[in-house]
Design a protein around this motif. Structure first.
Motif, PDB file in Angstrom:
ATOM      1  N   SER A 290      43.040  37.692  50.192  1.00 42.39           N
ATOM      2  CA  SER A 290      42.947  37.141  48.829  1.00 42.39           C
ATOM      3  C   SER A 290      42.539  38.274  47.914  1.00 42.39           C
ATOM      4  CB  SER A 290      41.896  36.044  48.718  1.00 42.39           C
ATOM      5  OG  SER A 290      41.582  35.507  49.965  1.00 42.39           O
ATOM      6  N   TYR A 291      43.188  38.340  46.760  1.00 42.51           N
ATOM      7  CA  TYR A 291      42.814  39.348  45.779  1.00 42.51           C
ATOM      8  C   TYR A 291      41.683  38.812  44.931  1.00 42.51           C
ATOM      9  CZ  TYR A 291      46.653  42.287  47.204  1.00 42.51           C
ATOM     10  OH  TYR A 291      47.478  43.104  47.925  1.00 42.51           O
ATOM     11  N   ALA A 292      41.086  39.705  44.171  1.00 44.22           N
ATOM     12  CA  ALA A 292      39.914  39.345  43.361  1.00 44.22           C
ATOM     13  C   ALA A 292      40.219  38.154  42.451  1.00 44.22           C
ATOM     14  CB  ALA A 292      39.470  40.546  42.532  1.00 44.22           C
TER      15      ALA A 292
ATOM     16  N   PRO B  39      60.969  35.811  48.843  1.00 45.91           N
ATOM     17  CA  PRO B  39      61.050  35.994  47.394  1.00 45.91           C
ATOM     18  C   PRO B  39      59.941  36.909  46.887  1.00 45.91           C
ATOM     19  CG  PRO B  39      60.208  33.810  47.922  1.00 45.91           C
ATOM     20  CD  PRO B  39      60.639  34.424  49.212  1.00 45.91           C
ATOM     21  N   THR B  40      60.093  37.328  45.658  1.00 48.15           N
ATOM     22  CA  THR B  40      59.100  38.234  45.088  1.00 48.15           C
ATOM     23  C   THR B  40      57.721  37.562  45.058  1.00 48.15           C
ATOM     24  OG1 THR B  40      58.613  39.652  43.239  1.00 48.15           O
ATOM     25  CG2 THR B  40      59.633  37.580  42.692  1.00 48.15           C
ATOM     26  N   GLY B  41      56.724  38.324  45.385  1.00 53.55           N
ATOM     27  CA  GLY B  41      55.364  37.792  45.420  1.00 53.55           C
ATOM     28  C   GLY B  41      55.015  37.086  46.714  1.00 53.55           C
ATOM     29  N   ALA B  42      55.909  37.133  47.707  1.00 62.17           N
ATOM     30  CA  ALA B  42      55.666  36.408  48.950  1.00 62.17           C
ATOM     31  C   ALA B  42      54.613  37.087  49.823  1.00 62.17           C
ATOM     32  CB  ALA B  42      56.972  36.274  49.730  1.00 62.17           C
ATOM     33  N   GLY B  43      54.385  38.360  49.601  1.00 65.92           N
ATOM     34  CA  GLY B  43      53.364  39.059  50.379  1.00 65.92           C
ATOM     35  C   GLY B  43      53.922  40.127  51.292  1.00 65.92           C
ATOM     36  N   LYS B  44      55.169  40.548  51.092  1.00 66.27           N
ATOM     37  CA  LYS B  44      55.788  41.539  51.967  1.00 66.27           C
ATOM     38  C   LYS B  44      55.088  42.889  51.864  1.00 66.27           C
ATOM     39  CE  LYS B  44      59.799  41.109  49.832  1.00 66.27           C
ATOM     40  NZ  LYS B  44      59.469  40.089  48.800  1.00 66.27           N
ATOM     41  N   SER B  45      54.893  43.343  50.638  1.00 67.36           N
ATOM     42  CA  SER B  45      54.249  44.653  50.465  1.00 67.36           C
ATOM     43  C   SER B  45      52.815  44.614  50.973  1.00 67.36           C
ATOM     44  CB  SER B  45      54.257  45.047  48.992  1.00 67.36           C
ATOM     45  OG  SER B  45      55.584  45.138  48.534  1.00 67.36           O
ATOM     46  N   THR B  46      52.154  43.486  50.721  1.00 66.64           N
ATOM     47  CA  THR B  46      50.772  43.341  51.185  1.00 66.64           C
ATOM     48  C   THR B  46      50.701  43.499  52.697  1.00 66.64           C
ATOM     49  OG1 THR B  46      50.371  41.843  49.348  1.00 66.64           O
ATOM     50  CG2 THR B  46      48.777  41.802  51.144  1.00 66.64           C
ATOM     51  N   LEU B  47      51.663  42.887  53.397  1.00 64.68           N
ATOM     52  CA  LEU B  47      51.695  42.986  54.861  1.00 64.68           C
ATOM     53  C   LEU B  47      51.795  44.446  55.314  1.00 64.68           C
ATOM     54  CD1 LEU B  47      52.083  41.738  57.716  1.00 64.68           C
ATOM     55  CD2 LEU B  47      54.524  41.641  57.211  1.00 64.68           C
TER      56      LEU B  47
ATOM     57  N   THR C 266      62.613  43.799  52.592  1.00 67.64           N
ATOM     58  CA  THR C 266      63.818  43.913  51.754  1.00 67.64           C
ATOM     59  C   THR C 266      64.228  42.583  51.115  1.00 67.64           C
ATOM     60  OG1 THR C 266      66.116  44.672  51.715  1.00 67.64           O
ATOM     61  CG2 THR C 266      65.397  43.518  53.685  1.00 67.64           C
ATOM     62  N   HIS C 267      64.971  42.720  50.018  1.00 64.93           N
ATOM     63  CA  HIS C 267      65.594  41.579  49.339  1.00 64.93           C
ATOM     64  C   HIS C 267      67.084  41.526  49.648  1.00 64.93           C
ATOM     65  CE1 HIS C 267      62.402  40.249  46.711  1.00 64.93           C
ATOM     66  NE2 HIS C 267      62.136  41.485  46.373  1.00 64.93           N
ATOM     67  N   ASP C 268      67.551  42.528  50.417  1.00 67.68           N
ATOM     68  CA  ASP C 268      68.979  42.758  50.532  1.00 67.68           C
ATOM     69  C   ASP C 268      69.619  41.851  51.596  1.00 67.68           C
ATOM     70  OD1 ASP C 268      71.547  43.875  50.856  1.00 67.68           O
ATOM     71  OD2 ASP C 268      70.795  45.810  50.136  1.00 67.68           O
TER      72      ASP C 268
HETATM   73  N1  LIG Z   1      46.087  44.510  43.719  1.00 64.23           N
HETATM   74  C1  LIG Z   1      46.380  43.221  43.526  1.00 64.23           C
HETATM   75  N2  LIG Z   1      45.560  42.424  42.823  1.00 64.23           N
HETATM   76  C2  LIG Z   1      45.830  41.139  42.630  1.00 64.23           C
HETATM   77  N3  LIG Z   1      46.926  40.530  43.103  1.00 64.23           N
HETATM   78  C3  LIG Z   1      47.812  41.258  43.810  1.00 64.23           C
HETATM   79  C4  LIG Z   1      47.586  42.644  44.061  1.00 64.23           C
HETATM   80  N4  LIG Z   1      48.611  43.120  44.795  1.00 64.23           N
HETATM   81  C5  LIG Z   1      49.437  42.083  44.995  1.00 64.23           C
HETATM   82  N5  LIG Z   1      48.968  40.961  44.416  1.00 64.23           N
HETATM   83  C6  LIG Z   1      49.571  39.639  44.453  1.00 64.23           C
HETATM   84  O1  LIG Z   1      49.782  39.287  45.798  1.00 64.23           O
HETATM   85  C7  LIG Z   1      51.011  38.643  45.927  1.00 64.23           C
HETATM   86  C8  LIG Z   1      51.838  39.303  46.996  1.00 64.23           C
HETATM   87  O2  LIG Z   1      52.194  40.568  46.520  1.00 64.23           O
HETATM   88  P1  LIG Z   1      53.199  41.520  47.281  1.00 64.23           P
HETATM   89  O3  LIG Z   1      53.259  42.788  46.550  1.00 64.23           O
HETATM   90  O4  LIG Z   1      52.803  41.575  48.703  1.00 64.23           O
HETATM   91  O5  LIG Z   1      54.573  40.742  47.127  1.00 64.23           O
HETATM   92  P2  LIG Z   1      56.011  41.161  47.628  1.00 64.23           P
HETATM   93  O6  LIG Z   1      56.430  40.135  48.594  1.00 64.23           O
HETATM   94  O7  LIG Z   1      56.016  42.562  48.072  1.00 64.23           O
HETATM   95  O8  LIG Z   1      56.848  41.034  46.310  1.00 64.23           O
HETATM   96  P3  LIG Z   1      58.071  41.913  45.809  1.00 64.23           P
HETATM   97  O9  LIG Z   1      59.267  41.414  46.547  1.00 64.23           O
HETATM   98  O10 LIG Z   1      58.178  41.617  44.358  1.00 64.23           O
HETATM   99  O11 LIG Z   1      57.734  43.334  46.098  1.00 64.23           O
HETATM  100  C9  LIG Z   1      51.683  38.640  44.588  1.00 64.23           C
HETATM  101  O12 LIG Z   1      51.550  37.356  43.993  1.00 64.23           O
HETATM  102  C10 LIG Z   1      50.915  39.665  43.796  1.00 64.23           C
HETATM  103  O13 LIG Z   1      50.829  39.259  42.442  1.00 64.23           O
END
Ligand SMILES: Nc1ncnc2c1ncn2[C@@H]1O[C@H](COP(=O)(O)OP(=O)(O)OP(=O)(O)O)[C@@H](O)[C@H]1O
Ligand SMILES: [Mg+2]
Lengths: 297, 234
Positions: free
Chosen positions: B10-12, B36-44, B194-196
């Motif tokens: 969880s983010y702040a 989809p965008t915002g799903a959490g891929k980059s976070t993972l 990826t989105h591709d």
């Molecule tokens: N540093 C942060 N502070 C607060 N919220 C964040 C932060 N980084 C990511 N988020 C939120 O966490 C969620 C997941 O983000 P993430 O970047 O993992 O998505 P994603 O699946 O990679 O999206 P995209 O396809 O657009 O790259 C998003 O809703 C984003 O707004």
């Protein structure tokens, strides 16, 4: 750290500075201005401090001049008598021959015209408590008690006011210098933070490929050291040039108050101190900047 | 090789970027992370190279518990993981060769290693013929190849790619994915967010699908969309 790594890191710092010429120049300019103001004010405060510290000694003294015709035995007797007075710390006899020799050395053209020594014997009375100068001088001026004394010279009330003023300057100047020091650190820190910010790509990549924090910091610290040292060198030269102008001006006033007091610090020492201060502020400033910045990303 | 156990992030702001994630990726696997965008891929991906910390749960990467890892050990974790981004992240004022060498120089590698490894890895990504070009003299696909070379030059067992084809045209994208596949075949564990659609559907690899921080689908041989939903492709 291995030698080839160190060479790489120093080279990297150098490349960064060269590549970002305008930014480096702006940082250098800011650092130089800040250090010039800081160094100038520190030196001024130091000089005033020296002045204030030396003045009480200069004015904690009463000079008694005997008639030029009076005998040495009179002077000796008077010296013994005054030494016994309360609040007198020391009495020094300056024989007229000695004073004459000194003047002959200092002003040979002036003294050549005179054949005989026109100077009187002098007694220098040093006091325990400088606040008592006026009242004791008053006693010496009483002709009934001290008939042997022809002339009494003590530091006037104005001089003591000035000494007090110098003391205030010393305190205020000290406070101002501390404030300026903090401000300079802040300015340098901010400037270097900008240059660190300009390196964020490099820093980011270094972090991603597993560079250790020491490896990330070193080129940035070197950059801070470079800006601080070069800024310090330029500031040192500027401060010395300004200082020379000021002292020429003060000397031209020929005020008896200022005199020709030598400073404890030579120009070379001042230069080295300002340069060192720049180097330290550069390293500390960039260290703080990096710490905050590297944590952010 | 990579193991997530009950991981929450969880983010702040209070937003849950990942929710109760359990996942294992074996050594030498190739997996797509979609959603989809915002799903959490980059976070993972960030969790794996310890750019983010989980709020809850444990993560293990090559038998190391990241929760227990000391700060000064993070650089050494990252030397085992290559990362590739959408925006390539090359230094504009260094040549192709210098960009790749930089990754070795900043971890203190010996010069002989650098002289041997850099040409070798540039050859691997088919960029061996242009070591002296600057990034702005290269096409997007070529820049991404250089970025992949940089990620691989230290020979890491894991390669993470966050939308590596996001800025590339479909044909170039195929080339990049072929390259990633080639690297996988050499034994590297590869994770690609990826989105591709076209790429995921063509490769027929493991697919981890995320939606709003939850792992909603994990198929060993999958497509971008689940078989149950037959939607018309855009
Ligand atoms: N540093 C942060 N502070 C607060 N919220 C964040 C932060 N980084 C990511 N988020 C939120 O966490 C969620 C997941 O983000 P993430 O970047 O993992 O998505 P994603 O699946 O990679 O999206 P995209 O396809 O657009 O790259 C998003 O809703 C984003 O707004
Ligand atoms: Mg993303």
């Amino acid at each position: 750290m291995k030698l080839h790594s160190l060479i790489f890191l120093i080279g990297e710092a150098g490349r960064n500075i060269r590549r970002n010429g305008l930014m480096s120049l702006a940082a250098l300019g800011t650092v130089t201005v800040a250090l010039t103001v800081l160094g100038g004010s520190l030196w001024t405060t130091f000089r005033l401090n020296e002045f204030a510290r030396l003045q009480p000694e200069r004015f904690n003294r009463i000079d008694l001049f005997l008639p030029a015709t009076s005998d040495r035995s009179v002077a000796d007797a008077l010296q013994k008598r005054i030494e016994k007075l309360p609040n007198v710390k020391n009495v020094e006899l300056v024989p007229k021959e000695e004073a004459w020799k000194l003047i002959q050395q200092q002003e040979p053209t002036l003294t050549q015209a005179l054949e005989t020594n026109p100077l009187p014997d002098k007694l220098e009375v040093e006091l325990e408590d400088p606040t008592q100068v006026s009242s004791l001088a008053q006693q010496f001026r009483d002709h009934k008690a001290f008939s042997q004394v022809e002339k009494v010279v003590d530091a006037g009330e104005e001089v003591r006011t000035l000494v007090n003023f110098a003391r205030i300057i010393k305190i205020v100047g000290g406070g101002l210098s501390i404030g300026l020091f903090v401000a300079t650190l802040f300015i340098i820190h901010n400037t270097i933070r900008l240059t660190v910010f300009a390196r964020r790509r490099e820093v980011r990549i270094m972090q991603m490929v597993g560079a250790t924090p020491g490896f990330i910091r070193l080129p940035l610290l070197l950059e801070g050291l470079f800006h601080g040292t070069i800024g310090g060198i330029i500031a040192g030269v500027l401060v010395l040039l300004c200082g020379r102008e000021v002292s020429l001006f003060v000397t031209s006033l020929k005020s008896p108050l200022v005199g020709n007091q030598a400073s404890l610090l030579s120009p070379a020492q001042i230069f080295v101190l300002i340069t060192l201060m720049g180097a330290c502020l550069g390293v500390v400033g960039s260290f703080l900047a990096i710490r905050r910045f590297v944590r952010q990303i | 090789m990579i193991e997530f156990k009950d991981v929450c992030v969880s983010y702040a702001s209070g937003w849950q970027a990942l929710h109760n994630l359990n996942l294992t990726v074996e050594k030498g696997e190739f997996a797509f992370i979609v959603g989809p965008t915002g799903a959490g891929k980059s976070t993972l991906l960030k969790l794996i190279y310890r750019d983010e910390k989980p709020t809850q749960g444990t993560i293990r990467v090559s038998d190391q518990n990241l929760n227990e890892m000391r700060l000064r050990d993070i650089p050494f974790l990252r030397r085992k993981i290559g990362v590739v981004y959408q925006d390539f992240g090359l230094l504009p004022n260094k040549t192709v060769y210098e960009n790749v060498a930089f990754a070795l120089q900043v971890i203190g590698a010996a010069r002989s290693t650098i002289r041997k490894q850099v040409p070798h890895v540039l050859e691997l990504v088919a960029m061996g013929h242009r070591p002296d070009s600057f990034p702005n003299q290269l096409s997007g696909g070529e820049q991404q190849r250089v970025a992949i070379a940089r990620a691989l030059v230290n020979d890491p067992p894991i390669l993470l790619a966050d939308e590596p084809t996001g800025n590339l045209d479909p044909e170039t994208s195929m080339g990049i994915i072929q390259l990633l596949n080639h690297i996988h075949v050499r034994g590297t564990t590869v994770l690609v967010a990826t989105h591709d659609h076209a790429i995921v559907d063509m490769m027929q690899r493991r697919v981890l699908a995320f939606e709003r921080g939850k792992l909603v689908r994990d198929e060993l041989v999958g497509a971008y969309r689940s078989a149950e939903f037959e939607e018309p492709r855009p």
